[in-house]
Design a protein around this motif. Sequence first.
Motif, mmCIF file in Angstrom:
data_model
loop_
_atom_site.group_PDB
_atom_site.id
_atom_site.type_symbol
_atom_site.label_atom_id
_atom_site.label_comp_id
_atom_site.label_asym_id
_atom_site.label_seq_id
_atom_site.Cartn_x
_atom_site.Cartn_y
_atom_site.Cartn_z
ATOM 1 N N VAL A 1 0.460 -1.201 0.020
ATOM 2 C CA VAL A 1 -0.391 -0.036 -0.181
ATOM 3 C C VAL A 1 0.666 1.452 -0.025
ATOM 4 N N ILE A 2 0.463 2.363 -0.755
ATOM 5 C CA ILE A 2 0.937 3.649 -0.906
ATOM 6 C C ILE A 2 1.364 4.516 0.659
ATOM 7 N N ILE B 1 -6.897 11.807 -8.103
ATOM 8 C CA ILE B 1 -5.739 10.324 -7.397
ATOM 9 C C ILE B 1 -7.308 10.313 -7.076
ATOM 10 N N LYS C 1 -5.814 3.227 -11.864
ATOM 11 C CA LYS C 1 -5.660 3.621 -10.806
ATOM 12 C C LYS C 1 -3.812 4.766 -9.877
ATOM 13 N N ASN D 1 -2.741 6.657 -8.318
ATOM 14 C CA ASN D 1 -1.591 6.305 -5.746
ATOM 15 C C ASN D 1 -1.522 8.344 -5.891
ATOM 16 N N SER D 2 -1.245 8.212 -4.729
ATOM 17 C CA SER D 2 -1.107 9.985 -4.371
ATOM 18 C C SER D 2 0.178 10.873 -4.252
ATOM 19 N N GLY E 1 1.255 4.698 -10.567
ATOM 20 C CA GLY E 1 -0.172 3.964 -10.670
ATOM 21 C C GLY E 1 -0.250 2.806 -11.209
#
Length: 715
Positions: A520-521, A627, A646, A648-649, A653
């Motif tokens: 997970v980021i 995001i 997807k 990511n922050s 992605g």
Amino acid sequence: MRRFAFKSTLLILTAMILTAAGCDSKTLSSGDKTGTTHSSAKKGLPLPLTVKGNQILNSKNEPVTLRGVNTSCLEFTNDCEGHIIDTIRVAIDEWHVNIVRLPLSQDRWFGKSPDQNDGYQSYRDLVKQAVELCNSKGCYIILDLHWSDANEWGQNIGQQSMPDRNSVVFWKDIAKLYANNPSVLFDIYNEPRDVSWDVWLNGGTTTSRPNRPGLRPVTYEAVGMQEMLDTIRDTGAKNVVVVGGLDWAYDFSGILAGKQLKDPTGNGVIYANHTYDNKSESVFTWIANMEEASARFPIIISEFGGSGGPNRRQGWWGQSPSTAMGDDWLLHVMQAIQDHNWSFTAWDLHPTAGPVLISDWNYTPTPDFGVYVKELLVNGKLPKYTPPDISKIAETAASTLPESARMDGSELYGDWQINPEPNEGTMGGGMMGRMRNTEILSFAGDNEGKLIGQWINFRGFTELEDIRCKDNKVTFTQTVEFKKETFKGFFTGTIEGNKLSGELIHGGMKSKMSGTRKPVIPLAAGMWDVKLKTAGGENSAILDINAGKDGMLSAEWKKIEGEQKISDVRLEADRLTFKNTVKTQDAEKVYSFDGTINPKTNTMTGTLKTDGNEITVEAKLLGMELIGTWVLETNSPWGNMKQRLKVNSDMSGMYGLNPIDKITLEGNKVTFKITPEFGRMRFEMNFEGKIEGSKITGELKNQRGNQTVTGKKIN
């Protein structure tokens, strides 16, 4: 890999804020499972080593277990501040190692580091003294190419992703110098990463993401491990060579799949594993992978470290409750080392290059790590550690959460990389027996707390139906279309820590599958628009927070004047802390930041404090309009295809199964690049588009033509 690297933990900020017995040649019979290190009464050169099958042997054809420590410092200093020879002597005489691993820098070996004022001779003299000391005491020494320069002498000096042409020059020189010295092993490159297994083996273009603060990403031509080995052998050196796999020397999968080095003229290759508690995997998973590797070829755990006992580190980002809350990671790893009689060199006999085995230059063992390693080296064993029952731990961990944080099935959340097993004679498509590629199962909760999910493969994705998760048991159905026909499949499986396994029943046929949860980021990663408020006014800046693959967070300020450095970036739940060093002319101040992130609003508040000065910090995450998760529709050879994007922050992605290193958002314009692979086929595709609210439009472009893309954002 120093997870808390000495000197190199600092990152650039801004002045706007103002103010890790002998080293006697030790041989163990294959039946000696305690790993006891015996001191030899005879000193002098140890017996030469060679490799046969999955064993390390000496010249008497006796199995050898190598047990020792890393002696870090010559990669980041010229003289280790006078400690390196004493450190090796203490390791041999007091810690009873039979091997030391000595990290080196190719630039310092040639006198190319900017802080070297006397050329290279004094540096080389220290390496020579280290080797001669080991020679005299019957100890082995690994000369490890730890820091390189991305093919620019005197620049980019740090832990790069892969070796370069200057690394070849390094080994041509040093291998010839220490060719066939019985004490010396060559570790040809520390912790390869961020490339494919083909590049790992044969070389190719790569963009390095160094873990040393202040270094920029550099694109260069990497040299593969086979050429590095061939370079050493061309000097006439037959010394045993050590080489690590990918993912910072953690991953053996490519080597197990056939990408082993060819060494017809040398004494063989030992494959190295580096393990730390930041891989989003349990110790059980690591042990299984190590057992598979050590059954096929010789291995050494040439780096490991952590904390044991009551003060142990909790699991890092992406880890399940079974790892984070229930298992004493270090003691479990060391128990596995004892049980399997694996060779190792622990990181690190240095008081600041952590995780550290000693707390000072009196070589006092650290109470949560060093005492365990020294006990194992000197006495050969530790008190028996009994690993926990994963299912009970997960249940206990979940029960400790407040009622408001519980949601039935939340242990299923996230992306799972699935490896289906093909079945012959079954129909193709979707969840059918055709499944031979890695695929992704993605699960989340919607705004009402209902489980939703998608099955993602190279053709696109389909929504999952009737998802249920209770007591770690998972079921769902999926409807797919193939050649204008509709098929329905039913899945039953279980979750154990970060592993998901089960069986798909489809049309009377069964397909087994298993997979692992993808990392997970971290919550803090990304670009933050920051307001810095003092009594005298308000300033703006951009705070860029990055997460390396090892889980380490780093940060730097952008669009701000002056010289500042950020260090010790830590994220615990939603709390972010770091140190900020500010330099103004002759003065220097250290600010401490303590802030809280609100994941619902993607905002952060906190304060920077020092000596009575306090700065209020308010920030919001940039790029929120992009995001998240998007459903895209494109034209394809199979007609219109739906695929997941997807974001990511940190603006990394995934487009379907294809990772995206960086997604660019300028105004409402979006661009990114992917490189799909189909067997041996590999090609580049570029997306250019724009977002308007919750909609996105654009084109995917490649050499065969363009595909129109439309899509929408989903919650």
